[in-house]
Scaffold this active site. Structure first.
Site, mmCIF file in Angstrom:
data_model
loop_
_atom_site.group_PDB
_atom_site.id
_atom_site.type_symbol
_atom_site.label_atom_id
_atom_site.label_comp_id
_atom_site.label_asym_id
_atom_site.label_seq_id
_atom_site.Cartn_x
_atom_site.Cartn_y
_atom_site.Cartn_z
ATOM 1 N N PHE A 140 36.098 40.196 31.296
ATOM 2 C CA PHE A 140 36.227 39.472 32.567
ATOM 3 C C PHE A 140 34.854 38.899 32.955
ATOM 4 C CE2 PHE A 140 38.992 43.215 32.480
ATOM 5 C CZ PHE A 140 40.252 42.632 32.530
ATOM 6 N N ASP A 196 36.432 36.022 28.602
ATOM 7 C CA ASP A 196 37.063 35.566 29.837
ATOM 8 C C ASP A 196 38.181 34.593 29.468
ATOM 9 O OD1 ASP A 196 36.222 35.685 32.984
ATOM 10 O OD2 ASP A 196 37.275 33.822 32.511
ATOM 11 N N ASP A 203 34.795 44.600 34.462
ATOM 12 C CA ASP A 203 34.705 44.154 35.860
ATOM 13 C C ASP A 203 35.846 43.183 36.148
ATOM 14 O OD1 ASP A 203 33.765 43.688 38.448
ATOM 15 O OD2 ASP A 203 32.515 42.014 37.778
ATOM 16 N N CYS A 214 37.417 45.950 42.430
ATOM 17 C CA CYS A 214 37.183 45.361 43.750
ATOM 18 C C CYS A 214 38.457 45.329 44.582
ATOM 19 C CB CYS A 214 36.600 43.950 43.603
ATOM 20 S SG CYS A 214 37.674 42.796 42.733
#
Length: 387
Positions: free
Chosen positions: A222, A243, A291, A331
């Protein structure tokens, strides 16, 4: 004089207990239009002044407990206090958050500094009515060369506000060169994610660089614009950065060139598929960084998100060589720290590896988390090492 809004005893108790929001269900009566209001309880006692959003589920956001006028001087004092809390020596970067909303007692206001420019978000209808005062205070406190409003965020729809990007002061470039530690990067304030870059992971990226200083190969999943990969590449012999966005990796390639780094393989692909492919091929890495974007954007999405987090962390753990380290993060606000750590424990158990928890990670110091306001703390992470 401010319009009055009366709230229930339950709503009043939220402010007493340290949370600045009062929800729609606890507002007894109030005006039709958004703006600054004085809040009173069932006994007509003043509780303070708040931003009022009549179309939002979050109806009131506490600003000031006294009757001090909320004017330009008030905003300048509050913003100056937020700026003073940012210690440049501990940040070691030219891009960082100046105002973190409720974390700085300035609810629904986000201000990020990119070198000499500011990128701002006004995230509530109540705050939108204060726009001229906020901008004047920012200009007076920070003296930026330009201010860009990145109000192109979905949360504004719930406030009855348009989603726009608007230049409101000076000029702001399409790209801004910033640095953090030894790494230089190009931020995109007009078009990039969030306000132009992911500033909340800055400290964790430097931790990743320290982990990779032992050498060996590193994997960054990512990767987006390559901010983790760049820090990894300073120490690792080689970095594979993955990605799904070819456009994002083109910007990452530019960032690598800016830092004269030629040991990164930029790979367009799905992280889940890549992790499985590498496991089947018997690949091993000294350092792995995971992440991902927020898998759980709503509370109802949490069970499925946990399965996704478990999957990528299980695969990442299996790709570590003996003594290797995994830096992993989430997150998703709805995934709280205890559940995140429990997910990692389950993945470690399923991986067949013995992993030591070396470090628990969170947001950097410019994204303050208030213990009574869980919404201010969304980012959590960990460093695990294979024994």
């Amino acid at each position: 004089m401010n319009p009055l809004v009366r709230v229930s005893d339950r709503g009043a108790a939220r402010w007493t207990h340290g949370h600045p929001w009062i929800y729609r269900s606890d507002v007894v009566d109030g005006p039709a239009d958004p703006g600054l209001v004085t809040v009173i309880d069932s006994r007509q006692r003043s509780l303070g002044q708040a931003l009022y959003s009549p179309r939002s589920e979050i109806r009131l956001r506490l600003l000031e407990r006294t009757d001090r006028p909320v004017d330009e001087a008030w905003w300048r004092d509050k913003i100056a206090a937020a700026v003073a809390r940012r210690n440049p020596a501990s940040i070691d970067a030219t891009a960082f958050r100046l105002v973190h909303g409720e974390g700085d007692s300035l609810p629904s206001l986000v201000v990020d500094r990119y070198d000499r420019w500011l990128v701002v978000q006004l995230l509530s209808a109540g705050l939108e009515t204060m726009r001229p005062l906020v901008l004047e205070a920012l200009i007076g406190c920070c003296h930026p060369e330009g201010i860009l409003l990145r109000n192109d965020v979905g949360v504004r729809r719930h406030e009855g506000l348009p989603e726009t990007t608007e230049l409101v002061h000076g000029t702001v470039p399409e790209t801004i060169e910033i640095w953090e530690g030894r790494i230089r990067m190009l931020a995109a304030p007009w078009t990039g994610q969030k306000t132009g870059a992911f500033l909340d992971q800055r400290f964790n990226r430097m931790v990743a660089g320290q982990l990779a200083s032992a050498g060996g190969e590193a994997l960054d999943c990512f990767s987006y614009h390559g901010s983790f990969a760049l820090h990894l590449a300073r120490g690792a012999s080689r970095v594979v950065a993955v990605d799904t966005s070819r456009e994002a990796l083109a910007r990452a390639t530019d960032n690598a060139t800016l830092n004269e780094l030629d040991n990164i393989e930029w790979r367009v692909g799905d992280a889940f598929e890549t992790l499985r492919e590498f496991e089947r091929a018997g690949r091993r890495f000294r350092t792995v960084v995971l992440d991902p974007p927020a898998f759980a954007k709503t509370k109802s999405a949490l069970p499925e998100a946990l399965r996704g987090y478990h999957e990528i962390n299980l695969r990442g753990m299996r790709l570590l060589e003996p003594g290797g380290a995994l830096l992993t993060a989430s997150c998703s606000f709805h995934l709280r720290r205890p559940e995140f750590l429990a997910m990692l424990a389950a993945a470690a158990s399923d991986s067949g590896r013995r992993l030591r928890l070396e470090r628990i990670l969170g947001q950097d110091v410019d994204h303050p988390e208030i213990i009574t306001i869980p919404e201010t703390g969304y980012l959590k992470g960990a460093v695990l090492r294979v024994e």
